[in-house]
Design an enzyme around this catalytic site. Structure first.
Site, PDB file in Angstrom:
ATOM      1  N   GLN A 109      43.761  32.348  28.938  1.00 38.08           N
ATOM      2  CA  GLN A 109      42.990  31.882  28.086  1.00 38.08           C
ATOM      3  C   GLN A 109      42.601  32.396  26.677  1.00 38.08           C
ATOM      4  OE1 GLN A 109      39.978  29.839  30.165  1.00 38.08           O
ATOM      5  NE2 GLN A 109      39.087  28.669  28.941  1.00 38.08           N
ATOM      6  N   SER A 112      37.857  33.033  23.918  1.00 38.16           N
ATOM      7  CA  SER A 112      35.658  33.620  23.775  1.00 38.16           C
ATOM      8  C   SER A 112      36.871  35.001  22.443  1.00 38.16           C
ATOM      9  CB  SER A 112      35.345  34.623  24.709  1.00 38.16           C
ATOM     10  OG  SER A 112      35.334  32.950  25.801  1.00 38.16           O
ATOM     11  N   GLU A 227      38.307  23.649  33.622  1.00 39.34           N
ATOM     12  CA  GLU A 227      38.508  24.556  33.952  1.00 39.34           C
ATOM     13  C   GLU A 227      37.368  24.568  34.842  1.00 39.34           C
ATOM     14  OE1 GLU A 227      37.961  27.474  30.888  1.00 39.34           O
ATOM     15  OE2 GLU A 227      36.974  28.902  32.113  1.00 39.34           O
ATOM     16  N   GLU A 380      23.427  27.558  30.604  1.00 40.32           N
ATOM     17  CA  GLU A 380      22.117  26.986  29.906  1.00 40.32           C
ATOM     18  C   GLU A 380      23.746  25.364  28.255  1.00 40.32           C
ATOM     19  OE1 GLU A 380      22.467  30.238  30.007  1.00 40.32           O
ATOM     20  OE2 GLU A 380      20.371  30.290  30.234  1.00 40.32           O
TER      21      GLU A 380
END
Ligand SMILES: Cc1cc2nc3c(=O)[nH]c(=O)nc-3n(C[C@H](O)[C@H](O)[C@H](O)COP(=O)(O)OP(=O)(O)OC[C@H]3O[C@@H](n4cnc5c(N)ncnc54)[C@H](O)[C@@H]3O)c2cc1C
Length: 412
Positions: A109, A112, A227, A380
């Site tokens: 993947q 990021s 995921e 968060e």
């Protein structure tokens, strides 16, 4: 209508006729695919039987109990397959779905970036059209298994004048090419599961686009929902037994599993708490008892949430907020278990190596638990998703949603 017993007995009858332990793993999985047993819940046109989702684990268990090799686990089946099935287009489904089930190609993947994790839509890897291809430049990071992947699920920016969420496009990137450099990163727990991936004039055929140009954010959300739903990517177990197929399946599982070997520790190992408390003679200590009870209760409650998610999947519902709830529960469990392990072990809990308590597993728990709250979207971010999508709270204030991405201030 298919029933659990008939799903299981049908595949077992087929295995009696077709299982051949001397085939290569690839040849066996092709046979499994052609028999439509590799993914029975997939649509018929893509090699499945169009059966309900709950039949997948039933059939997989029957294959394993028979002693045959099943489909591979990992990012291919957990992330790539559902994303491509959902968004297509058909030529992409045609090209990539069958090799996912045969294990002919492995995946990673590539989402990021150093400047875009939680703020994934702020990514700056660019893909520019050049004839029948896109040329990709940028850097990705934290990419699990990229060091041995054949293909990457890539999100890149194709339009800098569109608002940040609307200028992204999703591709399948061939990893074995000159423009792709993969460098392993070593974590504080000593393992090297992640990589940084440098893309320098890497090329991706335009026909490897998943969904449409500019739809990348929507496609990426499908991958992320899967995921979160599955917590951690699983690697399929291989039954005991001899023969070429199972030997090759074991070697494949060993390679695929290596990056995930510490994942049980990142979940906190609540399963070790009671035995360790007894072994360290602190099981009667009220503070220890409270901490152990807290961790075990969180584990029990989150198992029910996971069960709810499983039933939802069996009923054919798309991944929903239970993925975020389950992920938060796993983070709480991991932290509560780590706290209880620290109390039980005292200073000895900081020792590492094979002569440390529990062969150093406890120390590995303490340095691996933070990953649980980060991977697949931080705690968060899960709170934001639940607040906005479930509780209907006001959206997080932002000034960057409706302006061209090019005009946004960002780190260079
Ligand atoms: C075990 C593991 C495996 C991973 N595997 C992959 C992979 O295979 N492929 C891949 O692409 N990535 C992978 N990642 C990366 C992961 O998706 C990111 O680390 C994650 O999304 C967080 O991004 P970041 O690290 O840039 O942190 P940041 O986004 O910089 O966050 C830093 C801190 O700020 C907080 N924060 C940020 N934005 C907000 C907000 N809006 N509101 C409140 N708080 C906020 C965060 O919660 C966090 O505490 C992996 C990470 C881990 C730990």
């Amino acid at each position: 209508m298919v029933l659990p017993e008939s799903a299981s007995s049908e595949v077992t009858a087929w295995l009696k006729q077709n299982w051949d332990p001397d085939l290569s793993l690839l040849a066996w999985r092709r046979r499994l695919f052609e028999g439509r047993w590799a993914a029975p819940a997939w649509p018929v046109e893509w090699g499945g039987r169009g059966w309900p989702d709950w039949t997948e684990p039933v059939v997989a268990r029957a294959i394993s109990e028979f002693g045959a090799a099943g489909v591979p686990g990992g990012a291919a089946t957990a992330l790539a397959a559902p994303t491509i099935l959902t968004h297509g287009p058909d030529p992409v489904r045609e090209r990539f779905l069958a090799p996912i089930l045969t294990g002919a190609e492995t995946w990673c993947q590539l989402f990021s970036e150093p400047g875009a994790g939680s703020d994934l839509a702020g990514l700056t890897t660019r893909a520019e059209r050049d004839g029948d291809e896109y040329v990709v430049n940028g850097q990705k990071v934290w990419n699990t298994s990229a060091h041995h992947a054949d293909l990457g699920l890539l999100v890149a920016r194709t339009d800098w004048d569109a608002p940040k969420h609307r200028g992204l496009t999703y591709f399948v990137l061939p990893m074995h090419q000159r423009g792709v450099t993969v460098r392993p990163l070593r974590q504080m727990n000593g393992h090297a599961s992640f990589n940084e991936v440098f893309l320098t004039d890497a090329r991706v055929p335009a026909e490897f686009m998943v969904g449409a140009e500019g739809e990348g954010w929507n496609v990426a959300r499908t991958t992320l929902a899967h995921e979160r739903r599955f917590g951690a990517i699983r690697v399929a177990g291989v039954p005991a037994g001899g023969g070429r197929t199972l030997t090759e399946a074991r070697a494949e599982a060993e390679e695929n599993f290596a990056p995930y070997v510490w994942y049980p520790q990142r979940a906190g190992r609540a399963d070790l708490l009671v035995a360790r408390a007894k072994a360290n003679d602190v099981a009667g200590d009220p503070a220890v008892r409270q901490d152990v009870a807290r961790a075990l209760s969180i584990g029990r409650v989150s198992a029910w949430t996971a069960e709810r998610a499983r039933v939802g999947r069996a009923a054919g519902r798309p991944p929903g907020p239970e993925g975020s709830i389950g992920k938060l529960a796993m983070s709480r469990l991991a932290r509560a278990s780590a706290a209880a392990h620290s109390l039980i072990g005292g200073p000895a809990g900081m020792l590492s190596g094979t002569d440390a308590p529990q062969d150093g597993i406890v120390t590995e728990v303490l340095v691996s638990v933070p990953a649980q709250s980060i991977a697949g979207g931080t705690d968060e971010i899960q709170h934001n998703i639940l607040g906005e999508n479930v509780l209907g709270l006001p959206r997080e204030p932002s000034t960057d949603r409706d302006v061209p991405f090019r005009s946004l201030p960002r780190n260079l």
